[in-house]
Design a protein around this motif. Sequence first.
Motif, mmCIF file in Angstrom:
data_model
loop_
_atom_site.group_PDB
_atom_site.id
_atom_site.type_symbol
_atom_site.label_atom_id
_atom_site.label_comp_id
_atom_site.label_asym_id
_atom_site.label_seq_id
_atom_site.Cartn_x
_atom_site.Cartn_y
_atom_site.Cartn_z
ATOM 1 N N GLU A 187 -5.045 -11.453 7.085
ATOM 2 C CA GLU A 187 -6.581 -12.463 7.017
ATOM 3 C C GLU A 187 -6.148 -13.049 5.897
ATOM 4 N N ALA A 188 -6.053 -14.298 5.936
ATOM 5 C CA ALA A 188 -6.085 -15.501 4.493
ATOM 6 C C ALA A 188 -6.533 -16.297 5.250
ATOM 7 N N ASP A 189 -6.708 -17.310 3.699
ATOM 8 C CA ASP A 189 -6.312 -18.921 3.970
ATOM 9 C C ASP A 189 -5.304 -19.709 4.027
ATOM 10 N N ALA A 190 -5.134 -20.426 4.846
ATOM 11 C CA ALA A 190 -3.265 -20.985 5.484
ATOM 12 C C ALA A 190 -2.948 -21.637 4.499
ATOM 13 N N PHE A 191 -3.746 -22.382 3.717
ATOM 14 C CA PHE A 191 -3.532 -22.958 2.010
ATOM 15 C C PHE A 191 -2.786 -22.205 1.310
ATOM 16 N N VAL B 273 -1.613 -15.695 10.185
ATOM 17 C CA VAL B 273 -3.125 -16.490 9.616
ATOM 18 C C VAL B 273 -4.233 -16.193 10.140
ATOM 19 N N ASP B 274 -5.190 -15.826 9.817
ATOM 20 C CA ASP B 274 -6.227 -16.522 10.187
ATOM 21 C C ASP B 274 -7.372 -16.317 9.043
ATOM 22 N N SER B 275 -8.509 -16.942 8.426
ATOM 23 C CA SER B 275 -8.947 -16.383 7.668
ATOM 24 C C SER B 275 -10.120 -16.404 8.241
ATOM 25 N N SER B 276 -10.621 -15.830 9.450
ATOM 26 C CA SER B 276 -11.464 -14.678 10.105
ATOM 27 C C SER B 276 -11.002 -13.083 10.416
ATOM 28 N N CYS C 14 -0.098 -20.220 12.156
ATOM 29 C CA CYS C 14 -1.292 -20.373 11.330
ATOM 30 C C CYS C 14 -2.536 -20.844 11.570
ATOM 31 N N TYR C 15 -3.553 -20.661 11.713
ATOM 32 C CA TYR C 15 -4.857 -20.606 12.469
ATOM 33 C C TYR C 15 -4.733 -19.851 13.372
ATOM 34 N N ALA C 16 -4.751 -19.108 13.370
ATOM 35 C CA ALA C 16 -4.099 -18.674 15.270
ATOM 36 C C ALA C 16 -5.049 -17.879 16.082
ATOM 37 N N TYR C 17 -6.200 -17.727 15.360
ATOM 38 C CA TYR C 17 -7.313 -16.945 16.700
ATOM 39 C C TYR C 17 -7.138 -16.022 16.868
ATOM 40 N N ALA C 18 -6.588 -16.174 17.708
ATOM 41 C CA ALA C 18 -6.224 -15.479 19.589
ATOM 42 C C ALA C 18 -5.331 -14.760 19.333
ATOM 43 N N ASN D 65 0.278 -26.422 24.976
ATOM 44 C CA ASN D 65 1.082 -26.676 23.845
ATOM 45 C C ASN D 65 2.057 -25.080 23.052
ATOM 46 N N ARG D 66 0.983 -24.066 23.698
ATOM 47 C CA ARG D 66 1.246 -22.909 23.276
ATOM 48 C C ARG D 66 2.930 -21.651 24.145
ATOM 49 N N ILE D 67 2.336 -22.495 26.057
ATOM 50 C CA ILE D 67 3.105 -22.217 26.631
ATOM 51 C C ILE D 67 4.821 -23.049 26.369
ATOM 52 N N VAL E 178 0.994 -25.018 12.394
ATOM 53 C CA VAL E 178 -0.676 -25.224 11.467
ATOM 54 C C VAL E 178 -1.144 -25.951 12.975
ATOM 55 N N ASP E 179 -2.330 -24.976 12.930
ATOM 56 C CA ASP E 179 -3.977 -25.544 14.219
ATOM 57 C C ASP E 179 -4.881 -25.042 13.329
ATOM 58 N N PRO E 180 -5.552 -26.317 12.782
ATOM 59 C CA PRO E 180 -6.547 -25.504 11.354
ATOM 60 C C PRO E 180 -7.560 -26.635 12.380
ATOM 61 N N GLY F 130 -17.411 -15.272 19.631
ATOM 62 C CA GLY F 130 -16.332 -15.949 19.070
ATOM 63 C C GLY F 130 -16.572 -17.434 18.619
ATOM 64 N N GLN F 131 -15.739 -17.992 18.724
ATOM 65 C CA GLN F 131 -15.206 -19.601 17.598
ATOM 66 C C GLN F 131 -15.389 -20.352 19.092
ATOM 67 N N LYS F 132 -15.871 -21.383 19.462
ATOM 68 C CA LYS F 132 -15.685 -22.469 20.713
ATOM 69 C C LYS F 132 -16.693 -21.085 21.515
HETATM 70 N N1 SAH Z 1 -4.516 -21.471 17.470
HETATM 71 C C1 SAH Z 1 -5.720 -21.348 17.655
HETATM 72 C C2 SAH Z 1 -6.493 -22.049 17.376
HETATM 73 C C3 SAH Z 1 -7.183 -21.961 16.287
HETATM 74 S S1 SAH Z 1 -8.993 -22.556 16.148
HETATM 75 C C4 SAH Z 1 -5.116 -20.627 18.710
HETATM 76 O O1 SAH Z 1 -4.114 -21.342 19.677
HETATM 77 O O2 SAH Z 1 -6.009 -20.085 20.370
HETATM 78 C C5 SAH Z 1 -8.388 -22.649 14.062
HETATM 79 C C6 SAH Z 1 -8.384 -21.128 13.684
HETATM 80 O O3 SAH Z 1 -8.528 -21.157 12.087
HETATM 81 C C7 SAH Z 1 -10.140 -19.991 13.416
HETATM 82 O O4 SAH Z 1 -9.156 -19.334 14.527
HETATM 83 C C8 SAH Z 1 -10.593 -20.100 11.948
HETATM 84 O O5 SAH Z 1 -10.721 -18.736 11.843
HETATM 85 C C9 SAH Z 1 -8.921 -20.570 11.422
HETATM 86 N N2 SAH Z 1 -9.657 -21.162 9.936
HETATM 87 C C10 SAH Z 1 -10.848 -21.914 9.156
HETATM 88 N N3 SAH Z 1 -10.232 -22.307 8.613
HETATM 89 C C11 SAH Z 1 -9.052 -21.570 8.046
HETATM 90 C C12 SAH Z 1 -8.527 -21.359 6.318
HETATM 91 N N4 SAH Z 1 -8.701 -21.793 5.405
HETATM 92 N N5 SAH Z 1 -7.054 -20.542 6.605
HETATM 93 C C13 SAH Z 1 -7.252 -20.091 8.329
HETATM 94 N N6 SAH Z 1 -7.187 -19.543 8.932
HETATM 95 C C14 SAH Z 1 -9.339 -20.664 8.905
#
Ligand code: SAH
Length: 414
Positions: free
Chosen positions: A297-301, A272-275, A250-254, A231-233, A317-319, A219-221
């Motif tokens: 699965e997409a780039d958030a932009f 949405v997450d690119s991974s 956006c940038y949802a990870y888990a 902040n999620r809560i 948005v949590d990039p 995984g990441q981190k």
């Molecule tokens: N919000 C998440 C943590 C986000 S961490 C949580 O609460 O757990 C940042 C995330 O952004 C990672 O999952 C990574 O895969 C994703 N990411 C990185 N670049 C991205 C992009 N261009 N578009 C969408 N997601 C991206």
Amino acid sequence: MSRKRATNLVSSSGISAQARDSSGRVVLCRGKARPLWFGHPWVYANAVDRLDGEAAAGDIVSLVDHDGHFIGRGIFNPRSQIPVRLLTRKDEAIDAAFFIARLRDAQTLRTRLKLPNPDTTAYRLVNSEGDGLPGLVVDVFGDAAAVQVTTLGLALRREAIFDAVEATLSPRTIYEVAAGRYADLEGFVAQNRVVRGEARNLVPCLEDGLHFEAEPLVGQKTGMFLDQRPNRIRAGQLAGSGKGLRMLDCYAYAGGFGLQAARAGASEVTAVDSSPRAVARIEAHAAANGATVRAVEADAFRFLETATPMSYDLVVVDPPKFARARKDLEAATKGYERLNALALTACASGALLVTCSCSQNVSAQDFERIVAAAGKQAHREVRIVETGGPGGDHPLPPAFSEGQYLKVLFVYVG
Ligand code: SAH
């Protein structure tokens, strides 16, 4: 640090092959001790006058001010921009007992914060400088612990650290999570691996009653982004009764933000997450919680650029970090402005935008300016209704502003 001083430190030192307490004494330049007296744990290279005695990279050294007053003991690495990181303010050995005592202290603080508890079994047990252990992170996921070391000195003492984790938590699995570029900078090798106990890829854990599976090996981190828990809560609470709520994570990870909204009763959650791995996790987590989440699965932009304007009531948005270094600040600011303008455009009137920055180089004030500029770009009225940061399991010494990185703004969008 002047060139001469830097050379002095390096030439006096090789790399230690083992964990040693040295007789070396790092002497600070006159006038440079003040932050350390106030609890700052780092010594920058330009604050060092000289090394008295012998010390190799990775050794423990004593630190004294220019008049020879003892400040503490810490990890030495003359290759680093931070040649000393303080581990203790006492004249004590850094041995197995030291690590056990530090971890027990860290556990006492978490117990005070009611972590873990029946609803939350994923939390940070050791937050580096905030727990008097610069260079060490220990994250707990249910009955597993993930350990990450980012300094050579702690890498040399890994076994003592794993022993201390075992003594404190008796986890079923202990993972080591690689430190990436830190290992290269500091001069050690680390890889993702199971170091103790049962080998497994996924570890079940709970956050606020929601089911997750962390993946420390791939995984990441260290396997989850625990810093965002409060902040999620809070986003879940602000989803209200959720009825009719259209949510975009956006940038949802888990997928934790989206799952909170889904549990609140949102009628539609898009994550949405690119991974691809993150998308698979989001789908698994949605299923585990009986929630319906559309994982994309997409780039958030790109996603936001083609989203229907004014079509969401809650947007997160949590990039990842946009500004890795000071020199990136201008480009990062532009990136954040554009991202937030796109997110604001996707917000319906009366929506909430939860916008985050984890760039240490972007200050809280910079980030507020960014959101103001994004409002101007998107022609939307924005008002900050709440601010957030990492949870209490990510403590920091007050004098250590370098440790502040996560900023979260809850924005009401007119
Ligand atoms: N919000 C998440 C943590 C986000 S961490 C949580 O609460 O757990 C940042 C995330 O952004 C990672 O999952 C990574 O895969 C994703 N990411 C990185 N670049 C991205 C992009 N261009 N578009 C969408 N997601 C991206």
